[in-house]
Design a protein around this motif. Structure first.
Motif, PDB file in Angstrom:
ATOM      1  N   VAL A  87     -13.748  43.533  16.907  1.00 31.72           N
ATOM      2  CA  VAL A  87     -14.245  42.419  17.497  1.00 31.72           C
ATOM      3  C   VAL A  87     -14.332  41.377  16.291  1.00 31.72           C
ATOM      4  O   VAL A  87     -13.692  40.153  16.762  1.00 31.72           O
ATOM      5  CB  VAL A  87     -15.788  42.528  17.614  1.00 31.72           C
ATOM      6  CG1 VAL A  87     -16.602  41.195  18.072  1.00 31.72           C
ATOM      7  CG2 VAL A  87     -16.080  43.579  18.810  1.00 31.72           C
ATOM      8  N   PHE A  88     -14.264  41.435  15.113  1.00 28.32           N
ATOM      9  CA  PHE A  88     -13.965  40.667  14.080  1.00 28.32           C
ATOM     10  C   PHE A  88     -12.520  40.036  14.162  1.00 28.32           C
ATOM     11  O   PHE A  88     -12.410  38.774  14.085  1.00 28.32           O
ATOM     12  CB  PHE A  88     -14.070  41.221  12.672  1.00 28.32           C
ATOM     13  CG  PHE A  88     -14.041  40.243  11.534  1.00 28.32           C
ATOM     14  CD1 PHE A  88     -14.972  39.253  11.080  1.00 28.32           C
ATOM     15  CD2 PHE A  88     -12.614  39.974  11.038  1.00 28.32           C
ATOM     16  CE1 PHE A  88     -14.884  38.503  10.007  1.00 28.32           C
ATOM     17  CE2 PHE A  88     -12.604  39.221  10.055  1.00 28.32           C
ATOM     18  CZ  PHE A  88     -13.537  38.381   9.380  1.00 28.32           C
ATOM     19  N   GLY A  89     -11.550  41.007  14.435  1.00 26.94           N
ATOM     20  CA  GLY A  89     -10.333  40.660  14.355  1.00 26.94           C
ATOM     21  C   GLY A  89     -10.078  39.509  15.868  1.00 26.94           C
ATOM     22  O   GLY A  89      -9.223  38.563  15.691  1.00 26.94           O
ATOM     23  N   PHE A  90     -10.520  39.994  16.867  1.00 19.25           N
ATOM     24  CA  PHE A  90     -10.651  39.231  18.049  1.00 19.25           C
ATOM     25  C   PHE A  90     -11.121  37.802  17.916  1.00 19.25           C
ATOM     26  O   PHE A  90     -10.453  37.088  18.575  1.00 19.25           O
ATOM     27  CB  PHE A  90     -11.158  40.010  19.355  1.00 19.25           C
ATOM     28  CG  PHE A  90     -10.407  41.363  19.700  1.00 19.25           C
ATOM     29  CD1 PHE A  90      -9.232  41.501  19.476  1.00 19.25           C
ATOM     30  CD2 PHE A  90     -11.236  42.262  20.239  1.00 19.25           C
ATOM     31  CE1 PHE A  90      -8.366  42.610  19.832  1.00 19.25           C
ATOM     32  CE2 PHE A  90     -10.280  43.499  20.527  1.00 19.25           C
ATOM     33  CZ  PHE A  90      -9.237  43.501  20.363  1.00 19.25           C
ATOM     34  N   ILE A  91     -12.121  37.702  17.406  1.00 21.57           N
ATOM     35  CA  ILE A  91     -12.757  36.448  17.178  1.00 21.57           C
ATOM     36  C   ILE A  91     -12.014  35.609  16.311  1.00 21.57           C
ATOM     37  O   ILE A  91     -11.824  34.250  16.579  1.00 21.57           O
ATOM     38  CB  ILE A  91     -14.207  36.556  16.618  1.00 21.57           C
ATOM     39  CG1 ILE A  91     -15.221  37.301  17.273  1.00 21.57           C
ATOM     40  CG2 ILE A  91     -14.754  35.297  16.167  1.00 21.57           C
ATOM     41  CD1 ILE A  91     -16.562  37.461  16.941  1.00 21.57           C
ATOM     42  N   GLN A  92     -11.172  36.131  15.153  1.00 18.48           N
ATOM     43  CA  GLN A  92     -10.475  35.199  14.410  1.00 18.48           C
ATOM     44  C   GLN A  92      -9.240  34.805  15.112  1.00 18.48           C
ATOM     45  O   GLN A  92      -8.730  33.663  15.074  1.00 18.48           O
ATOM     46  CB  GLN A  92     -10.070  36.041  13.102  1.00 18.48           C
ATOM     47  CG  GLN A  92     -11.033  36.502  12.109  1.00 18.48           C
ATOM     48  CD  GLN A  92     -11.918  35.364  11.805  1.00 18.48           C
ATOM     49  OE1 GLN A  92     -11.403  34.468  11.193  1.00 18.48           O
ATOM     50  NE2 GLN A  92     -13.176  35.622  11.740  1.00 18.48           N
ATOM     51  N   GLU A  93      -8.722  35.610  16.428  1.00 18.86           N
ATOM     52  CA  GLU A  93      -7.556  35.251  16.904  1.00 18.86           C
ATOM     53  C   GLU A  93      -7.846  34.447  18.089  1.00 18.86           C
ATOM     54  O   GLU A  93      -6.890  33.543  18.452  1.00 18.86           O
ATOM     55  CB  GLU A  93      -6.841  36.565  17.180  1.00 18.86           C
ATOM     56  CG  GLU A  93      -5.337  36.266  17.941  1.00 18.86           C
ATOM     57  CD  GLU A  93      -4.817  37.720  18.344  1.00 18.86           C
ATOM     58  OE1 GLU A  93      -3.455  37.524  18.572  1.00 18.86           O
ATOM     59  OE2 GLU A  93      -5.614  38.834  18.094  1.00 18.86           O
ATOM     60  N   LEU A  94      -8.874  34.755  18.867  1.00 19.48           N
ATOM     61  CA  LEU A  94      -9.237  34.084  20.021  1.00 19.48           C
ATOM     62  C   LEU A  94     -10.127  33.061  20.121  1.00 19.48           C
ATOM     63  O   LEU A  94     -10.434  32.216  21.003  1.00 19.48           O
ATOM     64  CB  LEU A  94      -9.470  35.388  21.162  1.00 19.48           C
ATOM     65  CG  LEU A  94      -8.370  36.462  21.411  1.00 19.48           C
ATOM     66  CD1 LEU A  94      -8.930  37.365  22.384  1.00 19.48           C
ATOM     67  CD2 LEU A  94      -7.384  35.689  22.071  1.00 19.48           C
ATOM     68  N   GLY A  95     -11.305  33.406  19.109  1.00 19.50           N
ATOM     69  CA  GLY A  95     -12.393  32.563  19.122  1.00 19.50           C
ATOM     70  C   GLY A  95     -13.452  33.368  19.645  1.00 19.50           C
ATOM     71  O   GLY A  95     -13.299  34.247  20.572  1.00 19.50           O
ATOM     72  N   PHE A  96     -14.760  32.931  19.382  1.00 21.14           N
ATOM     73  CA  PHE A  96     -15.749  33.842  19.778  1.00 21.14           C
ATOM     74  C   PHE A  96     -16.002  33.880  21.388  1.00 21.14           C
ATOM     75  O   PHE A  96     -16.175  34.785  22.066  1.00 21.14           O
ATOM     76  CB  PHE A  96     -17.299  33.371  19.193  1.00 21.14           C
ATOM     77  CG  PHE A  96     -18.358  34.134  19.787  1.00 21.14           C
ATOM     78  CD1 PHE A  96     -18.448  35.235  19.368  1.00 21.14           C
ATOM     79  CD2 PHE A  96     -19.338  33.503  20.590  1.00 21.14           C
ATOM     80  CE1 PHE A  96     -19.745  35.968  19.972  1.00 21.14           C
ATOM     81  CE2 PHE A  96     -20.438  34.163  20.961  1.00 21.14           C
ATOM     82  CZ  PHE A  96     -20.521  35.548  20.756  1.00 21.14           C
ATOM     83  N   ALA A  97     -15.903  32.602  21.949  1.00 21.88           N
ATOM     84  CA  ALA A  97     -16.117  32.485  23.473  1.00 21.88           C
ATOM     85  C   ALA A  97     -15.033  33.224  24.200  1.00 21.88           C
ATOM     86  O   ALA A  97     -15.648  33.822  25.410  1.00 21.88           O
ATOM     87  CB  ALA A  97     -16.183  31.057  23.810  1.00 21.88           C
ATOM     88  N   ALA A 142     -15.402  31.657  27.616  1.00 23.95           N
ATOM     89  CA  ALA A 142     -14.235  30.749  28.049  1.00 23.95           C
ATOM     90  C   ALA A 142     -13.278  31.434  28.228  1.00 23.95           C
ATOM     91  O   ALA A 142     -12.935  32.622  27.494  1.00 23.95           O
ATOM     92  CB  ALA A 142     -14.400  29.738  26.774  1.00 23.95           C
ATOM     93  N   LEU A 143     -12.238  30.795  28.944  1.00 21.55           N
ATOM     94  CA  LEU A 143     -11.218  31.508  29.047  1.00 21.55           C
ATOM     95  C   LEU A 143      -9.972  31.257  27.906  1.00 21.55           C
ATOM     96  O   LEU A 143     -10.069  30.386  27.227  1.00 21.55           O
ATOM     97  CB  LEU A 143     -10.193  30.635  30.389  1.00 21.55           C
ATOM     98  CG  LEU A 143     -10.998  30.862  31.924  1.00 21.55           C
ATOM     99  CD1 LEU A 143     -10.110  30.283  32.735  1.00 21.55           C
ATOM    100  CD2 LEU A 143     -10.774  32.330  32.057  1.00 21.55           C
ATOM    101  N   PRO A 144      -9.027  32.226  27.705  1.00 20.54           N
ATOM    102  CA  PRO A 144      -8.429  32.263  26.488  1.00 20.54           C
ATOM    103  C   PRO A 144      -7.334  31.311  26.572  1.00 20.54           C
ATOM    104  O   PRO A 144      -6.819  30.788  27.849  1.00 20.54           O
ATOM    105  CB  PRO A 144      -7.733  33.603  26.358  1.00 20.54           C
ATOM    106  CG  PRO A 144      -7.582  34.094  27.725  1.00 20.54           C
ATOM    107  CD  PRO A 144      -8.963  33.605  28.503  1.00 20.54           C
ATOM    108  N   THR A 145      -6.712  30.790  25.553  1.00 23.85           N
ATOM    109  CA  THR A 145      -5.223  30.172  25.592  1.00 23.85           C
ATOM    110  C   THR A 145      -4.123  30.959  25.400  1.00 23.85           C
ATOM    111  O   THR A 145      -2.939  30.744  25.624  1.00 23.85           O
ATOM    112  CB  THR A 145      -5.307  28.892  24.264  1.00 23.85           C
ATOM    113  OG1 THR A 145      -5.607  29.683  23.021  1.00 23.85           O
ATOM    114  CG2 THR A 145      -6.355  28.111  24.694  1.00 23.85           C
TER     115      THR A 145
END
Length: 511
Positions: free
Chosen positions: A82-92, A234-237
């Protein structure tokens, strides 16, 4: 003797709930509360997101799950991911990935494929958890020592000597005191005091000490109440990274939950697990948690073991622990701001270290699967979580193919008779080796063929039948057990003409 239905009815009575499940739920709540905060800290997420996941896991899975005594909530095993995903995608966007992963889990549960997840090599799962534990320890040690974690394991290792040389007094002392209390609680002999959960004693004790001392340390920051902290995903970019996050979360969360469910079943004698129902409930919880801004949820064996040890009899205990958490965070959540971050980091160091389970390592070494475990750990720590899992799977599959190709063919001559013994696994992989060994038997020789194979597939069957026919056509003689009998028993642990088949009664009991 009472039937299972009678026992279940008695266990679910109001008197039984008040006597067993309510006290057990309080114990689990006191264990889970600090862990939910600590896992949020390790995930790089808002502290309240861990508490939201704890509430949802207790209420939803406790109510709809298929494993009555399993306790669900945020798990340390997903913190690094989850830490990696938050860094890459943002928390939302990560919350959106959690919700989407939950939908996939519900689909899988509806398709009743939960048991397929148990086909994942335990060596890969244990190696994944151990690698995550090492990453948690390396990162949280910096917070214990008063600093900040780095971006990866190598950076954490490189900066650790400098961090030790530049200790931050109060923060370091509080973190080490927390770890010390947890270790002491673990080795302390059984007594009435030990019934109080160790994590609660460590966190409350160190937090009170920090308040009395007036220590100038960073503390838990809550941006608002539980309901104010709820935020929509939120939807990802970056859709490619988002899709990878969704499927990774669905795979790992499902595997960890189902393995925890199986492990929980071994700790009690009550109703057995319904894995498909449990997977569907886990998906419901993750979907709701993601939509509310919470962390991903799995079944957690540590909290489940505490639940059973505290005397829980039904799913009411898991559900009530979510109720207590909801009430506490809603009414008394402001007091959580008194907890120093270094105390939660000390708790996580202890939790991370326990993920490296020496008992699992010894068992895997006995079974010859230690190489799969080591490669998985190295991949998770040295590269990333998905790479570690992929490398572990690759080694597990390679090891399986190597074992399937390990056919042993021994040819020796006793007088005029050539004795041929075939052992190991006779599959298509080992047919060339078998053919090469049998080619050394002289034409027209008398042969006694002894089959002691563990596995026999169709290619091996045809290779043996073809050689026997050709050898007899050239004037040779072959004595052996009929291949049809060997083929019939090819699923047995040992196929050997000198072994008497096990009786059906014993076979069913051993299975």
């Amino acid at each position: 003797m009472k039937s299972n239905e009678q026992k279940a009815g008695e266990a679910g009575s109001l008197r039984s709930v008040l006597a067993s499940d309510v006290p057990a739920s309080l114990v689990v709540f006191l264990v889970a509360l600090p862990l939910c905060m600590g896992i949020a800290l390790a995930s790089g997420a808002p502290i309240m997101s861990g508490l939201i996941a704890g509430v949802v896991g207790g209420l939803v899975v406790g109510l709809f799950g298929g494993v009555p005594l399993l306790v669900s909530g945020p798990a340390a095993g997903l913190a690094v991911m989850v830490f990696g995903f938050i860094q890459e995608l943002g928390f939302a966007a990560t919350c959106a990935a959690v919700a989407a992963a939950g939908i996939i889990q519900m689909v899988l549960g509806g398709l009743k494929v939960a048991r397929a997840a148990l086909g994942i090599s335990p060596a890969v799962i244990h190696g994944m958890l151990a690698g995550i534990g090492i990453l948690i320890v390396l990162g949280q040690l910096h917070i214990v020592l008063g600093g900040s974690p780095q971006s990866n394991a190598w950076a954490n290792l490189r900066e650790l000597p400098g961090q030790i040389a530049d200790l931050h007094g109060p923060a370091t002392i509080l973190g080490l005191v927390t770890i010390g209390i947890l270790v002491l609680w673990q080795v302390m002999p059984n007594n009435p005091l030990k019934k109080v959960p160790g994590p609660l004693v460590a966190v409350v004790g160190a937090s009170v000490a920090a308040a009395v001392w007036g220590a100038d340390v960073k503390r838990v920051e809550l941006t608002g109440s539980l309901f104010e902290s709820i935020q929509l995903p939120a939807l990802p970019t970056h859709w490619g990274a988002f899709a990878a996050a969704v499927f990774s979360l669905a795979l790992v969360a499902s595997a960890e939950s189902l393995l925890s469910a199986v492990a929980t079943d071994k700790l009690h004698t009550g109703p057995r697990a319904n894995l498909d129902k449990e997977l569907f409930a886990q998906g419901m919880a993750n979907t709701l948690s993601g939509l509310l801004g919470g962390l991903p949820i799995t079944g957690v064996i540590v909290r489940s073991a505490a639940n059973i040890a505290a005397g829980a009899k039904t799913r009411t205990s898991a559900f009530l622990h979510g109720v207590w958490m909801l009430l506490f965070v809603s009414l008394l959540g402001a007091h959580l701001g008194l907890v120093p971050l270094t105390v939660l980091a000390g708790l996580l160091v202890h939790v991370g270290a326990k993920l490296v389970n020496m008992h699992h390592i010894q068992e895997l070494r006995k079974r010859g699967e230690l190489i799969v475990y080591v490669v998985t750990v190295a991949g998770v720590v040295g590269i990333n979580l998905l790479a570690g899992i992929g490398l572990g799977f690759a080694v597990a599959v390679g090891r399986l193919l190597w074992r399937l190709g390990r056919v042993q063919v021994q040819v020796k001559q006793e007088g005029e008779v050539h004795q041929v013994r075939v052992g190991g696994a006779l599959t298509f992989v080992g047919v060339p080796q078998l053919s090469a060994a049998l080619a050394a038997v002289p034409t027209g020789a008398q042969v006694e063929l002894d089959l002691a194979v563990e596995t026999l597939d169709h290619s091996g069957y045809e290779a043996l039948e073809s050689w026997c026919q050709n050898h007899r056509k050239t004037g040779g003689k072959v004595w052996m057990e009929p291949l049809e009998d060997v083929w019939t028993r090819k699923g047995s642990s040992t196929v050997n003409k000198s072994v008497v088949p096990v009786s059906p009664t014993l076979s069913s009991e051993s299975a």
